[in-house]
Design a protein around this motif. Structure first.
Motif, short mmCIF file in Angstrom:
data_model
loop_
_atom_site.label_atom_id
_atom_site.label_comp_id
_atom_site.label_asym_id
_atom_site.label_seq_id
_atom_site.Cartn_x
_atom_site.Cartn_y
_atom_site.Cartn_z
N GLN A 274 0.84 -1.21 0.00
CA GLN A 274 0.00 0.00 0.00
C GLN A 274 0.87 1.25 0.00
OE1 GLN A 274 -2.62 -0.30 3.37
NE2 GLN A 274 -3.76 -2.05 2.54
N ILE A 275 1.93 1.22 0.80
CA ILE A 275 2.85 2.35 0.83
C ILE A 275 3.50 2.55 -0.54
CG2 ILE A 275 4.95 3.27 1.89
CD1 ILE A 275 4.30 1.67 4.38
N GLN B 222 -8.16 3.83 18.65
CA GLN B 222 -9.16 4.84 18.98
C GLN B 222 -8.72 6.26 18.63
OE1 GLN B 222 -10.08 4.23 23.11
NE2 GLN B 222 -10.68 2.09 22.80
N ASP B 223 -7.45 6.55 18.80
CA ASP B 223 -7.00 7.94 18.67
C ASP B 223 -5.94 8.14 17.57
OD1 ASP B 223 -8.63 8.67 20.87
OD2 ASP B 223 -7.07 7.98 22.25
N ILE B 224 -4.87 7.38 17.63
CA ILE B 224 -3.71 7.67 16.80
C ILE B 224 -3.97 7.39 15.34
CG2 ILE B 224 -1.28 7.10 16.39
CD1 ILE B 224 -1.02 6.50 19.36
N LEU B 225 -4.50 6.22 15.03
CA LEU B 225 -4.73 5.87 13.62
C LEU B 225 -5.75 6.79 12.94
CD1 LEU B 225 -4.62 1.97 13.58
CD2 LEU B 225 -3.06 3.55 12.44
N PRO B 226 -6.90 7.08 13.57
CA PRO B 226 -7.84 8.01 12.92
C PRO B 226 -7.22 9.39 12.70
CG PRO B 226 -8.95 6.77 14.63
CD PRO B 226 -7.49 6.48 14.78
N GLN C 44 2.56 10.98 5.46
CA GLN C 44 2.53 9.58 5.01
C GLN C 44 3.35 8.70 5.95
OE1 GLN C 44 3.18 8.63 0.73
NE2 GLN C 44 4.89 7.39 1.48
N ARG C 45 4.53 9.17 6.33
CA ARG C 45 5.37 8.41 7.26
C ARG C 45 4.68 8.23 8.60
NH1 ARG C 45 11.23 11.35 6.11
NH2 ARG C 45 11.71 10.24 4.16
N THR C 46 4.01 9.27 9.05
CA THR C 46 3.31 9.18 10.33
C THR C 46 2.19 8.15 10.26
OG1 THR C 46 3.80 11.50 10.83
CG2 THR C 46 1.99 10.46 12.04
N LEU C 47 1.42 8.17 9.16
CA LEU C 47 0.29 7.25 9.03
C LEU C 47 0.77 5.80 8.98
CD1 LEU C 47 -2.66 6.51 8.53
CD2 LEU C 47 -2.28 6.97 6.09
N PHE C 48 1.70 5.52 8.10
CA PHE C 48 2.10 4.13 7.94
C PHE C 48 3.02 3.67 9.08
CE2 PHE C 48 0.57 5.09 3.72
CZ PHE C 48 -0.16 3.96 3.44
N GLY C 49 3.68 4.62 9.72
CA GLY C 49 4.39 4.26 10.94
C GLY C 49 3.42 3.83 12.03
N TYR D 93 0.72 -0.43 14.99
CA TYR D 93 -0.51 -1.11 15.37
C TYR D 93 -0.40 -2.61 15.07
CZ TYR D 93 -5.47 -2.44 15.10
OH TYR D 93 -6.68 -3.06 15.25
N LEU D 94 0.17 -2.95 13.91
CA LEU D 94 0.34 -4.34 13.55
C LEU D 94 1.29 -5.05 14.51
CD1 LEU D 94 -0.20 -6.65 11.56
CD2 LEU D 94 1.67 -5.76 10.15
N LEU D 95 2.38 -4.40 14.86
CA LEU D 95 3.33 -5.00 15.81
C LEU D 95 2.72 -5.14 17.20
CD1 LEU D 95 6.66 -3.20 14.78
CD2 LEU D 95 5.91 -5.52 14.20
#
Length: 453
Positions: free
Chosen positions: A179-180, A377-381, A408-413, A418-420
């Motif tokens: 996606q990135i 709840q907060d960071i990803l949105p 973009q770096r912030t979002l996918f970071g 979240y995945l980890l």
């Protein structure tokens, strides 16, 4: 001990009995969800001992490991060896046949004292309860072998579950990286168009190409990590080259954590602790074995002597037994008593070690649980909203390329974090279930409102 240990019920059964589409329904435990329709389709296409060539479910991976794991097979042979040892301990000593000739070849001896041949049959009679003590000790040793097998079986199930989670995590990380890459390619196209229109400097196009090239390397690394994870999973059932292509499950659902006190109360089901009851009983039985050796055994003899000169015979009856003057097995008894004391100390040490380990893993699980909740709840949105705004603003010329790149770096970071965090949560849950010997889920899971893509 219970042959059907609780952990397989906590892992395999909960996996097999769950239903619903992946990414929609929450799993009722820490491991990826398996669906009844998927399981039935797998049952029609492959046997439990045959690795599928397409999609692999956790239930199939567990079945493969239980039937084909090399270490588990080794422990099963030890169990059979102890069964044979217990059988051997139940046998009585064999009788002894003896024959001897006397006075032959001596022409001086005549008459009744002439040549004589004696045939004897001797039987050792064990006293002091030796056989019963030996049988009890052998039975308990066999039970200890059962516990060792059970412990290894639970370890294998835990290893398979964690390896499965690692593959699932690597798959999702690869999807995220793709996606990135797609977004970076779109940004490169957009930047090139703006450069050609004279709206931005060619330097920004160069930056976009550099970002795209770096993501290419990240994609290659993600592919290699997935391949390594697949091989680690296949190794749990003794296969060096995995045949399956993908695994299927859902990492996105978590459950409410039980209290630490409730988990501590369930430690008695831990196989590493439960085995000590048998271990200590076996040590006590070995003391009884050593004490029985202090009682001398009797050897009874019956036979007949054949006198050649008068052509007659005489019956021979006798017995023998050692006199316990010097050796009363004092050292053997003392050794067995010391080993009992050591077993009791090792039991206490294991309790402290496992309790400490449970506390440590619980804190790790709590941290991952809180991190997942905060990210969801907060960071990803927030990160998604910032990226969408920056991307639209760049298209309209309101923001620079660095603003979009930073968003973009912030979002996918955040998505990678979240995945980890989900992976850490599920693997910690597996470790906790290994310690408590059962399922972590005591309450219905809550439904995730939205799956983060």
């Amino acid at each position: 001990m219970c042959s059907n240990y609780a952990l397989p019920l906590g892992i395999a059964l909960s996996v097999i009995l769950t239903t619903g589409p992946v990414g929609a329904d929450p799993i009722d435990r820490k491991i990826p969800r398996v669906h009844l329709e998927d399981q039935s389709r797998a049952d029609r296409t492959s046997s439990p001992s045959e690795e599928p060539t397409g999609t692999l479910l956790l239930a199939q991976a567990l079945a493969l490991a239980l039937t084909q794991n090399p270490d588990l097979a080794s422990f099963s042979w030890e169990t059979r060896a102890q069964e044979a040892a217990a059988l051997q301990a139940s046998f009585f000593p064999n009788p002894t046949f003896g024959a001897n000739a006397a006075n032959f070849g001596n022409r001086v001896i005549k008459g009744f004292d002439g040549d004589v041949v004696t045939l004897e049959l001797s039987q050792l009679i064990e006293l002091g309860g030796k056989r019963a003590a030996r049988m009890e000790a052998a039975a308990l040793t066999k039970e200890l072998a059962d516990w060792d097998y059970e412990t290894k079986r639970v370890d294998v199930l835990t290893q398979v579950s964690q390896a499965f989670i690692e593959v699932l995590t690597a798959q999702q990380h690869l999807t995220l990286t793709k996606q990135i890459q797609e977004l970076a390619n779109q940004m490169m196209v957009t930047t090139s168009a703006r450069v050609q229109a004279g709206k931005v400097s060619p330097v920004e196009e160069t930056k976009a190409k550099v970002v795209f090239a770096s993501i290419q390397f990240e994609l290659l690394r993600a592919e290699k990590e997935l391949e390594a994870a697949r091989k680690r999973l296949a190794a749990t059932w003794g296969n060096t080259e995995p045949r399956f292509e993908t695994v299927k499950g859902d990492l996105d659902t978590v459950i409410s954590l039980p209290s630490l006190e409730s988990l501590l109360r369930r430690l008695d089901k831990n196989p590493d602790l439960a085995r000590w009851v048998t271990e200590i009983t076996q040590r006590e039985a070995l003391i009884s074995v050593e004490k029985s050796k202090a009682v001398p055994d009797v050897t009874a003899t019956v036979g007949a002597s054949k006198y050649l000169m008068p052509n007659d015979y005489a019956l021979v009856v006798g017995f023998s037994m050692p006199l316990p003057v010097f050796d009363r097995n004092q050292g053997g008894i003392s050794e067995a008593e010391h080993r009992l004391t050591r077993a009791e100390e090792d039991h206490r040490s294991s309790e402290v070690r496992i309790t400490t380990l449970l506390n440590t893993i619980y804190q790790k699980l709590s941290t991952a649980h809180a991190e997942v909740a905060a990210l969801r709840q907060d960071i990803l949105p927030g990160a998604q909203s910032a990226y969408d705004a920056a991307r639209e603003g760049y298209r309209l010329g309101k923001f620079g390329f660095l603003d979009v790149l930073d968003a973009q770096r912030t979002l996918f970071g955040a998505k990678n974090q979240y995945l980890l965090a989900l992976s850490d949560y599920h693997k910690s849950a597996v470790e906790l279930e290994r310690l408590i010997g059962g399922s972590l889920d005591e309450t219905p899971p809550y439904r995730k409102q939205e799956t983060v893509q």
